[in-house]
Design an enzyme around this catalytic site. Sequence first.
Site, short mmCIF file in Angstrom:
data_model
loop_
_atom_site.label_atom_id
_atom_site.label_comp_id
_atom_site.label_asym_id
_atom_site.label_seq_id
_atom_site.Cartn_x
_atom_site.Cartn_y
_atom_site.Cartn_z
N ASN A 268 -10.02 -0.02 -0.01
CA ASN A 268 -8.56 0.09 -0.02
C ASN A 268 -8.04 -0.50 -1.34
O ASN A 268 -8.09 -1.71 -1.53
CB ASN A 268 -8.00 -0.66 1.19
N CYS B 98 0.81 -1.23 0.00
CA CYS B 98 0.00 0.00 0.00
C CYS B 98 0.84 1.27 0.00
O CYS B 98 0.34 2.35 -0.31
CB CYS B 98 -0.95 0.01 1.18
N HIS C 246 -3.34 7.49 2.15
CA HIS C 246 -3.72 6.15 1.70
C HIS C 246 -5.07 5.82 2.32
O HIS C 246 -5.31 6.11 3.50
CB HIS C 246 -2.65 5.14 2.15
#
Length: 325
Positions: free
Chosen positions: A282, A114, A252
């Site tokens: 996500n 990520c 993020h």
Amino acid sequence: MALRSQIIGCGAYLPERVVTNAELAERLETSDEWIVQRTGIRQRHVAAPGELTSDLASHAARRALEEAGLKGAEIDLIVLATATPDNTFPATATKVQARLGMTQGCAFDVQAVCTGFIYALATADNFIRCGQARRALVIGAETFSRILDWGDRGTCVLFGDGAGALVLDARRDEGGAARERGLLSTHLHSDGAQYDVLYVDGGPSSTGSCGFLRMQGKEVFRQAVHRLAEVVDETLVANRLAAKDIDWLVPHQANLRIIDSMGRKLGLPPEKVVITIDRHANTSAASVPLALAEAARDGRIKPGQLVLMEAMGGGLTWGAALARW
Ligand code: ACO
């Protein structure tokens, strides 16, 4: 005179199919209420069968190039962040390179889950600062739906597919330091001792198969709040700025509670924080460029504003980047 990277184009792509929490609740013991309360996620996009990370990446890259007014042939570097490449090798970036008609320079993938986009941005920025590239495409693209255990309600509800891209152009720094537009600094960290808190239980060297994502959710949450606060402070100190100077936080998108805690820590009102997690979930390395593209396209992020990006992911890895848009 020193070189710096200016952001001259931004693009995004989301697969057509939307999977709502209600749809997941038909197949799993979960509920829209649980998912929204714990994470802020309401839906996610999922790639169609046969639609690959390279397809998502190519769409986003074309849109970013279009905005920059450039052709693929004018790019001399592609850095593509992904934890879900089309194949173990070659790099997915090389497939994108061929599709865009780029024939000079090089294309490669980076893997920091990520945090991948921040790693890719830092890598491309350093190529540009060193004079090794002039125009770079930085892409975050993922098909996390392919590495989810769709029977594990603790993880499968959290992720989605998508891609985002930026075009960087080398510009001479006129000496105006922080007043100049472009990337001001990038900050990367990792701690391999935390490998097991978020990982995929397969791979070419370990099992020979692709594997599924496994996560100790509470521990990841705890570390995220702590590490992200640290790297944001580091970024502000490095640029001699205070939190109040930041125009936009583009975090993020892993969990709305993590994002809210960062916004509060910086003292930024919620309307200065770009949120896409409700619609995208996500999307790992794609989440920051997807959020950037959305906020730039709808006119929220304006030229000359200070944009702070941050992310944390498997590794553990974490990082931040500051840009004057
Ligand atoms: N629906 C309903 N119940 C669920 C679900 C679900 N989808 N998932 C878990 N539960 C249950 C659990 O089984 C548990 O039940 P029990 O108490 O009967 O055992 C209960 O809910 C609580 O589970 P926890 O895991 O303790 O829930 P928590 O409040 O920690 O929330 C979550 C879980 C949302 C995963 C949270 O820990 C989190 O967001 N962590 C960070 C994860 C993250 O950000 N990951 C990505 C970052 S890095 C990257 O982006 C790759």
